[in-house]
Design an enzyme around this catalytic site. Structure first.
Site, PDB file in Angstrom:
ATOM      1  N   TYR A  11     -69.303   9.738  46.374  1.00 29.43           N
ATOM      2  CA  TYR A  11     -69.986   8.908  45.315  1.00 29.43           C
ATOM      3  C   TYR A  11     -71.134   8.114  46.312  1.00 29.43           C
ATOM      4  O   TYR A  11     -70.630   7.636  47.216  1.00 29.43           O
ATOM      5  CB  TYR A  11     -69.347   8.081  44.413  1.00 29.43           C
TER       6      TYR A  11
ATOM      7  N   THR B 257     -72.001  13.790  45.289  1.00 25.92           N
ATOM      8  CA  THR B 257     -72.429  13.918  43.678  1.00 25.92           C
ATOM      9  C   THR B 257     -73.594  13.183  43.438  1.00 25.92           C
ATOM     10  O   THR B 257     -73.955  12.072  43.854  1.00 25.92           O
ATOM     11  CB  THR B 257     -71.345  13.173  43.080  1.00 25.92           C
TER      12      THR B 257
ATOM     13  N   LYS C 176     -73.750  18.184  44.580  1.00 23.73           N
ATOM     14  CA  LYS C 176     -72.993  18.569  43.394  1.00 23.73           C
ATOM     15  C   LYS C 176     -73.685  17.772  42.170  1.00 23.73           C
ATOM     16  O   LYS C 176     -73.915  16.716  42.177  1.00 23.73           O
ATOM     17  CB  LYS C 176     -71.636  17.876  43.500  1.00 23.73           C
TER      18      LYS C 176
END
Length: 402
Positions: free
Chosen positions: A169, A195, A274
């Site tokens: 993250y 992400t 992602k």
């Protein structure tokens, strides 16, 4: 919670789950509910694992697993997207030997079905990510590990017996993200997965919040404010030894595509992004140094777009033009879904909720069962369509249903 109160909460929880559009408990021909299975080996499909998991997992934790945003329509859209494609059956092809192996960045896996990075897996079973790692090892499958896992990357890599891919993250402090990447590299991670789909900030997850009301255990991770939940996340093992004092949130609404370039400069490992849902963003990601694309809407948890990942997949495939591997997640429940995704251009797929249903139901054996069931269904689909290698799958093997 009193014994009586706990039983009442559990009954209310199961009533809620039974009425939810996310519930897919198997039924018998006369409409009655099928009896629960008592072992992973008995499962006919991943939905039977889900039925047991829903009874085992605490209500707030089950709500966290199953929730989308708002009324969960994008979660439902992800799964429904696969029903709009059929399989073109072929005859008299020798399908006695079928290979479903896949190679990504020089790493070979026995199946194209990978385990998504899903956080805090000890919320679903005491063995958490270690059970998932052992099952992935036995199946020869790719495991992606969440930044906010219950267990450190070093321990999970040891249990997996091979490199795992590490999901990052961004956080509101890029230096923390860089430190996470360096830690993952030192642990031998096979790839870094950044992400992107939470950068717009969190959305209201109503199913999670409703089920949390039925679970009055003193748990800030379930019942706390966003700030309290963020603090809980920063206590996870992968952050240990990293200065997180300036981190306000593990998402980073203010960051731009420069973030990808900055992490690209930190690691020599393959870098995947992602959360891509458009061809435009796929092209930008590649220009910024991404080595791979994961088509994802965070399992319907990051947006209320109503666009299934499988519907976005062909656009992304066309934009990438074979320059990088593409993985798709979201809504994959059957081996036929895997078949369709690869026919549409994905190199591999990733599952999240199905293997956690297995984990919550039967631990390591349940995770292995979820992977086995989907692999077996993929093999069946390939035999039905006369395809013996994943590389031979293409749009000629599927048909869009009007």
């Amino acid at each position: 919670m009193s014994v009586h109160g706990g039983a009442l909460a559990r009954r209310r929880f199961l009533q809620f789950v039974g009425a939810s559009p996310l519930w897919a408990a198997p039924a018998m021909a006369d409409g009655a509910a099928a009896p629960s299975i008592t072992s992973a080996a008995q499962a006919l499909n991943v939905f039977e694992l889900q039925e047991v998991a829903a009874r085992n997992i605490p209500p707030a934790h089950y709500g966290y697993l199953m929730t989308g945003v708002h009324d969960d329509r994008t979660v439902a859209a992800n799964a429904a997207g696969y029903s709009r494609w059929g399989l073109r059956a072929r005859r008299l092809v020798d399908v006695s030997r079928i290979d479903i192996g896949v190679t990504l960045f020089g790493q070979t896996f026995a199946s194209p079905v990978a385990l998504c990075p899903l956080s805090a897996q000890r919320a679903f079973h005491p063995d958490g990510e270690l059970a998932s790692a052992r099952a992935a090892k036995a199946r020869g499958a790719l495991q992606m590990l969440s930044t906010v896992s219950s267990t450190s990357i070093e321990e999970v890599t040891k249990a997996r017996g091979a490199p795992v891919w590490f999901q990052v993250y961004p956080t509101s402090d890029i230096e923390v993200a860089k430190a996470l990447v360096r830690r993952a590299d030192a642990a031998g991670a096979g790839a870094i997965v950044l992400t992107l789909d939470l950068l717009g900030g969190g959305m209201r997850r109503e199913t999670m919040q409703r089920l949390a009301r039925l679970d009055d255990r003193p748990c800030e991770a379930c019942h706390g404010t966003p700030a309290e939940r963020a603090t809980q996340n920063l206590r996870r093992p992968n952050y240990q030894g990293i200065d997180t004092s300036r981190v306000r949130t593990i998402s980073a609404p203010a960051f731009t595509w420069d973030y990808v370039s900055n992490l690209r400069a930190v690691t020599k490992s393959p870098l995947l992004v992602k959360g891509i849902m458009t061809g435009e963003d796929a092209k930008i990601a590649l220009r910024r140094g991404a080595d791979g694309i994961i088509v994802s809407n965070h399992g319907g948890r990051a947006e209320d777009s109503l666009i299934a990942t499988v519907e976005a997949l062909p656009e992304v495939v066309a934009a990438v033009g074979g320059k990088a591997p593409i993985i798709v997640d979201g809504g994959i429940r059957r081996g036929t879904d895997v078949f369709k995704a690869i026919a549409l251009g994905a190199d591999a797929v990733a599952i999240g909720r199905p293997y956690i249903w297995g984990l919550g139901a039967f631990g390591e054996e349940g995770v292995a069962a979820a992977m086995r069931l989907i692999d077996d269904e993929l093999l069946e689909a390939m035999r039905q369509c006369g395809v013996t290698r994943l590389a031979d799958l293409g749009k000629a093997n599927i048909q869009h249903l009007v």
